[in-house]
Design an enzyme around this catalytic site. Structure first.
Site: not given
Length: 149
Positions: A45-46
């Site tokens: 997600c980062t």
């Protein structure tokens, strides 16, 4: 998952500051790249969020706004956006209502899915992509879809 050509359901969710954001208000001004992701500050997600950040001007140059949605709280989104200097809004879908509206599947029935939609200003889904293991393809594919519409 919603399919290309379907009408995107309107919704209203709080952003990082608690301000209510409504999809169809954004669509009055711009197309929307709406991406659902599992959790703030996790590896995939980062990477995805930071790639959207790094290419943000490419998206705005195509007349689009990027909007991220997860089940995390507004406070979690504030920390995540601040830590990674994210220039776009993150919305808190804590009860997973919008995730259900958009038919975002879960992985193994437990992990919230990763789905990206490109929505035109008429509110029609022009592109849909689902992949948990290819977060960067969400960004590249969404930009390519915007260039086609």
């Amino acid at each position: 998952m919603l399919k290309e050509g379907e009408k995107a359901p309107d919704f209203e969710l709080p952003d990082m500051t608690g301000k209510k954001v409504r999809l169809y208000e954004i669509l009055k001004e711009k197309k929307v790249v709406l991406y659902f992701y599992p959790k703030d500050d996790t590896r995939g997600c980062t990477k995805e969020a930071c790639t959207f950040r790094d290419m943000y001007e490419d998206f705005t140059g195509q007349g689009a706004e990027v909007v991220g949605i997860s089940s995390d709280s507004a406070d979690s989104h504030t920390r995540f956006a601040s830590k990674h200097s994210l220039p776009f809004v993150l919305l808190a879908d804590t009860d997973k209502h919008v995730r259900k509206l958009y038919k975002v599947p879960s992985t193994f029935g437990l992990i919230p899915g990763r789905v990206t939609y490109v929505i035109d200003q008429q509110g029609t889904v022009q592109y849909a992509f689902n992949s948990m293991i290819k977060p960067l393809e969400h960004v590249q594919n969404a930009l390519a879809a915007l260039k086609r519409i």
